[in-house]
Design an enzyme around this catalytic site. Structure first.
Site, PDB file in Angstrom:
ATOM      1  CG  ASP A 155      -2.014  -0.866   1.247  1.00 41.36           C
ATOM      2  OD1 ASP A 155      -2.414  -1.254   0.153  1.00 41.36           O
ATOM      3  OD2 ASP A 155      -2.538  -1.178   2.331  1.00 41.36           O
TER       4      ASP A 155
ATOM      5  CE  LYS B  45      -6.914  -0.143  -0.785  1.00 36.74           C
ATOM      6  NZ  LYS B  45      -7.581  -0.527   0.334  1.00 36.74           N
TER       7      LYS B  45
ATOM      8  CG  MET C 244      -8.073   7.119   7.107  1.00 36.07           C
ATOM      9  SD  MET C 244      -9.014   5.764   6.402  1.00 36.07           S
ATOM     10  CE  MET C 244      -9.370   4.775   7.839  1.00 36.07           C
TER      11      MET C 244
HETATM   12  N1  SAH Z   1      -3.774  -0.047   9.352  1.00 38.67           N
HETATM   13  C1  SAH Z   1      -3.260   1.264   9.638  1.00 38.67           C
HETATM   14  C2  SAH Z   1      -4.304   2.345   9.443  1.00 38.67           C
HETATM   15  C3  SAH Z   1      -4.703   2.533   7.984  1.00 38.67           C
HETATM   16  S1  SAH Z   1      -5.889   3.797   7.790  1.00 38.67           S
HETATM   17  C4  SAH Z   1      -2.717   1.279  11.064  1.00 38.67           C
HETATM   18  O1  SAH Z   1      -2.941   0.339  11.824  1.00 38.67           O
HETATM   19  O2  SAH Z   1      -2.052   2.243  11.424  1.00 38.67           O
HETATM   20  C5  SAH Z   1      -4.876   5.105   7.206  1.00 38.67           C
HETATM   21  C6  SAH Z   1      -4.739   6.172   8.259  1.00 38.67           C
HETATM   22  O3  SAH Z   1      -3.869   5.719   9.291  1.00 38.67           O
HETATM   23  C7  SAH Z   1      -4.119   7.453   7.772  1.00 38.67           C
HETATM   24  O4  SAH Z   1      -5.047   8.284   7.106  1.00 38.67           O
HETATM   25  C8  SAH Z   1      -3.662   8.068   9.076  1.00 38.67           C
HETATM   26  O5  SAH Z   1      -4.743   8.618   9.781  1.00 38.67           O
HETATM   27  C9  SAH Z   1      -3.188   6.831   9.836  1.00 38.67           C
HETATM   28  N2  SAH Z   1      -1.755   6.603   9.696  1.00 38.67           N
HETATM   29  C10 SAH Z   1      -1.150   5.545   9.154  1.00 38.67           C
HETATM   30  N3  SAH Z   1       0.189   5.648   9.218  1.00 38.67           N
HETATM   31  C11 SAH Z   1       0.438   6.831   9.829  1.00 38.67           C
HETATM   32  C12 SAH Z   1       1.620   7.519  10.210  1.00 38.67           C
HETATM   33  N4  SAH Z   1       2.839   7.019   9.975  1.00 38.67           N
HETATM   34  N5  SAH Z   1       1.480   8.706  10.830  1.00 38.67           N
HETATM   35  C13 SAH Z   1       0.276   9.218  11.108  1.00 38.67           C
HETATM   36  N6  SAH Z   1      -0.879   8.621  10.764  1.00 38.67           N
HETATM   37  C14 SAH Z   1      -0.798   7.436  10.138  1.00 38.67           C
END
Ligand code: SAH
Length: 295
Positions: free
Chosen positions: A73, A95, A210
Site C-alpha cells: 500500500d 489506495k 483518516m
Molecule cells: N492499518 C493502519 C491504518 C490505515 S488507515 C494502522 O494500523 O495504522 C490510514 C490512516 O492511518 C491514515 O489516514 C492516518 O490517519 C493513519 N496513519 C497511518 N500511518 C500513519 C503515520 N505514519 N502517521 C500518522 N498517521 C498514520
C-alpha cells in the site's frame, strides 16, 4: 508543557538503499495461467507498522525475506520496502485517500490469482492489518478461493505515534481507555457519531484515523456537542518516519494551526487530556539503536 508549534524531527537515518524497490521488477510475467507444478500458494497479510522499518516484527521481516511477491500500500514506508530482497517482486496496489489507484475488488482478485499460481504472496499493509485496513474483504476472498492465509500483526499508527511523540494513549489520572475511530467511511456521506465521540473525550483518549481533511469539521462538531474550546488536541503527521511532525493545540485553534503548517498526511488526530502529559522522548536515542544494530 505543550509546545504548540510544529516540531520537525530530522532524526532517523534509514539505509540508503531506499528507492531501489520502487523501480523493482514488475510482476507482469509472474502469474502462470495454471499452477502446473501444483504447489499450493499462500498469503501472509503483514502489518508494516507506521514507518521506521525497525518497528517491523521479526516475523513480518522473515515473511518479506521468504516471499515470491509483495503487494504493498501507499502507507508502507520506503524504509520497509528497502527490507524486501532484490529478487522478490513487488507490486504497488496503493489506495491513497480520494485517489484510488486500484479498487479493493481488483486487489483481492490479483492476490487470489498470484496465490493460485502457487506463489507465496505477502500483502503488506501500513500499521496493523486489523485496524482500518479492509483486511476482512481480502481474507474473505482468500477463504472463498481456498487459499491458506495468515495474519502478522504490525504496530498501529496510534501506538507508533504515541511512542515517537511521547503522548501517552492512556494515563490513569485522565484517560483509562482509548477509542480508535475513523472519520472516513465506506459511504462518504456517513458521518461519525459526534455525540458518542464528544462523550468519550470526557474519560478517554480519542484517536481519529483518516481525519486530517475533516479536522475543522470534527473540531466544530465536538465543540457544538459540549467539548471545551481549550480541550487539548495533537495532530501527528508521518508518525515514526524521518519527517514526523507534531502540531499541538486545542479544539479552537488546531484546525488553523494545521492549515498553517500545510500538513498533507498521513496524520492522526489525538483528542485528550493525555496531550498535556506529553513526555520528553529522545528520538536521538532511537537513532543510536539504529547505529548499534547496524540498520
Ligand atoms: N492499518 C493502519 C491504518 C490505515 S488507515 C494502522 O494500523 O495504522 C490510514 C490512516 O492511518 C491514515 O489516514 C492516518 O490517519 C493513519 N496513519 C497511518 N500511518 C500513519 C503515520 N505514519 N502517521 C500518522 N498517521 C498514520
Amino acid at each position: 508543557m505543550i509546545n504548540s508549534t510544529a516540531i520537525k524531527f530530522p532524526f532517523l537515518i534509514f539505509r540508503k538503499r531506499l528507492n531501489r524497490k520502487a523501480a523493482q521488477t514488475p510482476t507482469g510475467n509472474l502469474l502462470h495461467a495454471d499452477n502446473t507444478a501444483g504447489k499450493p500458494g499462500q498469503v501472509f497479510i503483514v502489518g508494516a507498522g507506521p514507518g521506521d522499518a525497525e518497528l517491523l516484527t521479526i516475523k513480518a521481516w522473515k515473511c518479506l525475506q521468504q516471499a515470491d511477491v509483495v503487494l504493498f500500500d501507499w502507507l508502507v514506508d520506503k524504509s520497509v520496502l528497502a527490507e524486501i530482497p532484490r529478487h522478490v517482486k513487488t507490486e504497488f496496489v496503493g489506495k491513497r485517500s480520494g485517489q484510488h489507484s486500484m479498487v479493493q475488488q481488483d486487489i483481492c482478485t490479483r492476490m487470489v490469482a498470484l496465490a493460485s499460481s502457487g506463489l507465496k504472496v505477502v500483502r503488506l499493509k501500513g500499521g496493523d492489518p486489523a485496524v482500518f485496513a479492509r483486511t476482512t474483504e481480502e481474507t474473505a476472498a482468500l477463504q472463498q478461493a481456498n487459499i491458506p492465509f495468515a495474519i502478522v500483526p504490525g504496530i498501529t499508527a496510534a501506538s507508533g505515534a504515541s511512542a515517537y511523540t511521547g503522548i501517552p494513549l492512556t494515563e490513569r489520572n485522565c484517560a483509562q481507555s482509548v477509542t480508535l475511530a475513523t472519520a472516513h467511511f465506506k459511504d462518504p456521506e456517513k458521518m461519525p457519531d459526534w455525540h458518542s465521540l464528544a462523550k468519550a473525550t470526557k474519560t478517554q483518549t480519542v484517536v481519529i484515523y483518516m481525519g486530517l481533511s475533516r479536522l475543522k469539521e470534527i473540531a466544530e462538531n465536538l465543540s457544538s456537542r459540549g467539548v471545551a474550546e481549550d480541550f487539548p488536541v495533537a495532530v501527528v503527521e508521518n508518525a515514526c518516519c524521518s519527517n514526523q511532525q507534531v502540531i499541538a493545540g486545542n479544539l479552537a485553534d488546531i484546525a488553523d494551526k494545521v492549515q498553517g503548517a500545510k500538513l498533507t498526511g498521513p496524520a492522526l488526530l489525538i483528542f485528550g487530556e493525555v496531550v498535556k502529559s506529553r513526555q520528553q522522548v529522545s528520538l536521538q536515542l532511537l537513532q543510536q539503536v539504529t547505529h548499534v544494530t547496524g540498520f
